[in-house]
Design a protein around this motif. Structure first.
Motif, PDB file in Angstrom:
ATOM      1  N   ILE A   1       0.718  -1.084   0.107  1.00 44.96           N
ATOM      2  CA  ILE A   1      -0.088   0.072   0.031  1.00 44.96           C
ATOM      3  C   ILE A   1       0.831   1.302   0.074  1.00 44.96           C
ATOM      4  N   THR A   2       1.930   1.282   0.869  1.00 48.35           N
ATOM      5  CA  THR A   2       2.863   2.389   0.758  1.00 48.35           C
ATOM      6  C   THR A   2       3.321   2.815  -0.484  1.00 48.35           C
ATOM      7  N   LEU A   3       3.837   1.537  -1.144  1.00 52.86           N
ATOM      8  CA  LEU A   3       4.639   1.825  -2.450  1.00 52.86           C
ATOM      9  C   LEU A   3       3.569   2.264  -3.433  1.00 52.86           C
ATOM     10  N   SER A   4       2.436   1.620  -3.492  1.00 54.07           N
ATOM     11  CA  SER A   4       1.327   2.214  -4.305  1.00 54.07           C
ATOM     12  C   SER A   4       1.117   3.484  -3.976  1.00 54.07           C
ATOM     13  N   PHE A   5       0.857   4.113  -2.986  1.00 54.05           N
ATOM     14  CA  PHE A   5       0.768   5.575  -2.634  1.00 54.05           C
ATOM     15  C   PHE A   5       1.950   6.329  -3.029  1.00 54.05           C
ATOM     16  N   ALA A   6       2.872   5.831  -2.859  1.00 58.74           N
ATOM     17  CA  ALA A   6       4.181   6.555  -3.504  1.00 58.74           C
ATOM     18  C   ALA A   6       4.140   6.709  -5.194  1.00 58.74           C
ATOM     19  N   LEU A   7       3.694   5.741  -5.829  1.00 60.40           N
ATOM     20  CA  LEU A   7       3.503   5.861  -7.340  1.00 60.40           C
ATOM     21  C   LEU A   7       2.494   6.761  -7.340  1.00 60.40           C
ATOM     22  N   ILE A   8       1.358   6.849  -6.886  1.00 60.98           N
ATOM     23  CA  ILE A   8       0.305   7.626  -7.064  1.00 60.98           C
ATOM     24  C   ILE A   8       0.523   8.879  -6.671  1.00 60.98           C
ATOM     25  N   GLY A   9       1.434   9.444  -5.800  1.00 66.06           N
ATOM     26  CA  GLY A   9       1.978  10.751  -5.378  1.00 66.06           C
ATOM     27  C   GLY A   9       2.848  11.310  -6.409  1.00 66.06           C
ATOM     28  N   LEU A  10       3.616  10.292  -6.980  1.00 65.63           N
ATOM     29  CA  LEU A  10       4.578  10.604  -8.103  1.00 65.63           C
ATOM     30  C   LEU A  10       3.764  11.119  -9.306  1.00 65.63           C
ATOM     31  N   GLY A  11       2.835  10.134  -9.774  1.00 69.41           N
ATOM     32  CA  GLY A  11       1.875  10.447 -10.965  1.00 69.41           C
ATOM     33  C   GLY A  11       1.183  11.589 -10.780  1.00 69.41           C
ATOM     34  N   ALA A  12       0.531  11.934  -9.657  1.00 74.88           N
ATOM     35  CA  ALA A  12      -0.183  13.201  -9.162  1.00 74.88           C
ATOM     36  C   ALA A  12       0.592  14.412  -9.293  1.00 74.88           C
ATOM     37  N   GLY A  13       2.072  14.345  -8.728  1.00 74.26           N
ATOM     38  CA  GLY A  13       2.966  15.204  -8.671  1.00 74.26           C
ATOM     39  C   GLY A  13       3.204  15.771 -10.136  1.00 74.26           C
ATOM     40  N   LEU A  14       3.491  14.988 -11.140  1.00 80.57           N
ATOM     41  CA  LEU A  14       3.829  15.375 -12.369  1.00 80.57           C
ATOM     42  C   LEU A  14       2.900  16.159 -13.090  1.00 80.57           C
ATOM     43  N   ILE A  15       1.604  15.906 -12.883  1.00 76.33           N
ATOM     44  CA  ILE A  15       0.513  16.630 -13.582  1.00 76.33           C
ATOM     45  C   ILE A  15      -0.160  17.869 -12.860  1.00 76.33           C
ATOM     46  N   GLN A  16      -0.208  17.835 -11.531  1.00 75.79           N
ATOM     47  CA  GLN A  16      -0.725  19.014 -10.635  1.00 75.79           C
ATOM     48  C   GLN A  16      -0.527  19.974 -11.266  1.00 75.79           C
ATOM     49  N   PRO A  17       0.780  20.671 -11.056  1.00 77.59           N
ATOM     50  CA  PRO A  17       1.073  21.858 -11.893  1.00 77.59           C
ATOM     51  C   PRO A  17       0.652  22.229 -13.108  1.00 77.59           C
ATOM     52  N   LEU A  18       0.406  21.439 -13.979  1.00 81.14           N
ATOM     53  CA  LEU A  18      -0.070  21.306 -15.231  1.00 81.14           C
ATOM     54  C   LEU A  18      -1.291  21.442 -15.751  1.00 81.14           C
ATOM     55  N   ASP A  19      -2.222  21.286 -14.805  1.00 83.23           N
ATOM     56  CA  ASP A  19      -3.563  21.537 -14.816  1.00 83.23           C
ATOM     57  C   ASP A  19      -4.133  22.525 -15.678  1.00 83.23           C
ATOM     58  N   VAL A  20      -3.490  23.724 -15.408  1.00 79.92           N
ATOM     59  CA  VAL A  20      -3.867  25.073 -15.959  1.00 79.92           C
ATOM     60  C   VAL A  20      -3.622  25.031 -17.414  1.00 79.92           C
ATOM     61  N   PHE A  21      -2.378  24.230 -18.099  1.00 82.31           N
ATOM     62  CA  PHE A  21      -2.041  24.212 -19.506  1.00 82.31           C
ATOM     63  C   PHE A  21      -3.159  23.408 -19.925  1.00 82.31           C
ATOM     64  N   LEU A  22      -3.578  22.336 -19.261  1.00 82.82           N
ATOM     65  CA  LEU A  22      -4.407  21.175 -19.896  1.00 82.82           C
ATOM     66  C   LEU A  22      -5.899  22.193 -20.232  1.00 82.82           C
ATOM     67  N   VAL A  23      -6.242  22.976 -19.347  1.00 81.46           N
ATOM     68  CA  VAL A  23      -7.441  24.049 -19.664  1.00 81.46           C
ATOM     69  C   VAL A  23      -7.263  24.943 -20.723  1.00 81.46           C
ATOM     70  N   THR A  24      -5.763  25.384 -20.573  1.00 80.00           N
ATOM     71  CA  THR A  24      -5.711  26.465 -21.669  1.00 80.00           C
ATOM     72  C   THR A  24      -5.392  26.011 -23.134  1.00 80.00           C
ATOM     73  N   GLU A  25      -4.532  24.994 -23.128  1.00 82.38           N
ATOM     74  CA  GLU A  25      -3.874  24.323 -24.327  1.00 82.38           C
ATOM     75  C   GLU A  25      -4.781  23.511 -25.048  1.00 82.38           C
ATOM     76  N   ARG A  26      -5.395  22.588 -24.394  1.00 78.50           N
ATOM     77  CA  ARG A  26      -6.222  21.405 -24.911  1.00 78.50           C
ATOM     78  C   ARG A  26      -7.560  21.729 -24.811  1.00 78.50           C
ATOM     79  N   LEU A  27      -8.043  22.785 -23.983  1.00 72.99           N
ATOM     80  CA  LEU A  27      -9.508  22.889 -24.133  1.00 72.99           C
ATOM     81  C   LEU A  27      -9.736  24.397 -24.551  1.00 72.99           C
ATOM     82  N   HIS A  28      -8.688  25.197 -24.636  1.00 70.24           N
ATOM     83  CA  HIS A  28      -8.736  26.515 -25.066  1.00 70.24           C
ATOM     84  C   HIS A  28      -9.725  27.584 -24.334  1.00 70.24           C
TER      85      HIS A  28
END
Length: 404
Positions: A220-247
């Motif tokens: 479970i701890t290793l799974s949490f680490a993987l989910i945390g790593l994946g979430a960290g990669l995209i969390q700062p980029l959400d605004v670009f998803l809204v502006t660049e992909r959805l305009h």
């Protein structure tokens, strides 16, 4: 659910959580707007608030969990809220005297105290809430957090706009004092004599050894680490998803966050109702797969409705997973180790998330937005085979989960 609301410990802890959530959001919004005004929109000063909020998680989480296993949890919870009230009162005096920088200490104090009081709440649940009611109890507390993810920013903004920073801080003092007073009604808690001996460092090592000896906890701890790593990669980029992909405009990001909060609220409520009947391994495995698929679809989508649906689905799935896993952890972990297990898993996930956050901008510049999201989805999907290896004890009336 009726039996749950008759449980005195649950009602008192949930009520204290509700009061604390109000205080946290009043604090978050009031201090954010106040710092912006005092520094003329200085982004460095604003980012420092986040640093003061999350840094204590790394510094105090593990030791807080260890001490929660040593100290009387009722006294720890009461002392924590009382300390918050007193310290914020002192900060209010400094702010009134013109020392506005003292507001950073308000955030740090609240974050530090939380690292001691949260594990103590889990200890109280373990002792006083029947095991069959823990999924529902965890679901209700998760739903409260989700509700304030939606309503908290509005509440905090209204309070600050109407009352200003000094009245907001005074309100925090009153809220934490009320929470501490409420917890005086919790039943007396006595530790087993064997818990008292030994140094903090020795008990921290004992907690790590306990986790290493429990396959489920490590998975479970290793799974949490993987989910945390994946979430960290995209969390700062959400605004670009809204502006660049959805305009859309960058301000429209708030509606996607709100959808995620609504999903959390509904997912937590569903888990509170259905979590007791659900097969934990099936829920976790399917949940991790849904998270990975949702991130991939979000990246590829150019339709606002589809992206919004995925954001809602992510929120609902995360809440359901947190409730089911939280209840399973409380059930499977020995009472003497609950604080240390909580204090180890949380900073590991946070560390992975911050690593992902630090790498996200570089990856977006190197491989662009969509491949970064797909990489995050692949990392999250790696948690699926780990979930398939989990073995949960059978509940009463059920066949034992296949061995492993």
């Amino acid at each position: 659910m009726k039996d749950l609301w008759k449980n005195k410990v649950f009602v008192l802890v949930a009520s204290a959580d509700l009061i604390q959530q109000i205080g946290i959001w009043v604090r978050n919004m009031a201090l954010l707007f106040y710092v912006i005004e005092q520094t003329n929109n200085d982004p460095v000063a604003v980012s420092l608030l986040t640093v003061f909020e999350y840094a204590p998680i790394f510094v105090f989480s593990l030791v807080g969990g260890t001490l929660a296993d040593r100290w009387n949890p009722k006294r720890t919870m009461i002392a924590g809220d009382a300390l918050s009230a007193v310290s914020i009162g002192a900060i209010l005096v400094l702010v009134m005297a013109g020392w506005w920088q003292a507001v950073f200490a308000a955030t740090a104090v609240s974050a530090i105290v939380t690292q001691f009081s949260q594990p103590s709440s889990a200890v109280m649940f373990k002792r006083h809430v029947p095991e069959e009611l823990i999924p529902a109890a965890t679901g209700v507390t998760q739903s409260l957090m989700a509700l304030f993810t939606i309503a908290g920013p509005v509440l905090g903004t209204v309070v600050y706009s109407w009352a200003g920073v000094e009245s907001s801080l005074a309100m925090l003092v009153a809220l934490f004092a009320l929470s501490a007073s409420l917890q005086l009604a919790l039943p007396t808690y006595k530790r087993e004599p064997r818990i008292a001996g030994g140094s903090v460092w020795r008990e921290m090592l004992s907690g790590w050894a306990y986790m290493r000896s429990q396959r489920n906890l490590m998975l479970i701890t290793l799974s949490f680490a993987l989910i945390g790593l994946g979430a960290g990669l995209i969390q700062p980029l959400d605004v670009f998803l809204v502006t660049e992909r959805l305009h859309l405009d960058k301000e429209d990001l708030q509606w996607f966050y709100s959808l995620g909060g609504i999903g959390m609220l509904i997912g937590g409520a569903a888990a509170a109702t259905l979590g007791r009947k659900a097969n934990p391994r099936l829920v976790v495995t399917v949940g991790f797969a849904i998270l990975a698929l949702s991130v991939a679809v979000e990246a590829l989508s150019v339709w606002t409705g589809l992206t919004a649906s995925m954001r809602f689905l992510v929120g609902a799935t995360m809440a359901f997973l947190q409730v089911v896993l939280g209840a399973a952890l409380v059930s499977m972990v020995e009472e003497a180790y609950i604080g240390r297990v909580n204090g180890t898993a949380t900073p590991i996930m946070m560390a992975a998330m911050l690593i992902g956050t630090a790498a996200s901008g570089f990856l977006m510049k190197t491989i662009t937005l969509v491949p970064t999201y797909l990489l995050a989805a692949a990392i999250v999907f790696l948690s699926v085979p780990l979930a398939l290896r989990l073995r949960f004890p059978a509940r009463k009336g059920e066949a034992t989960d296949s061995a492993g």
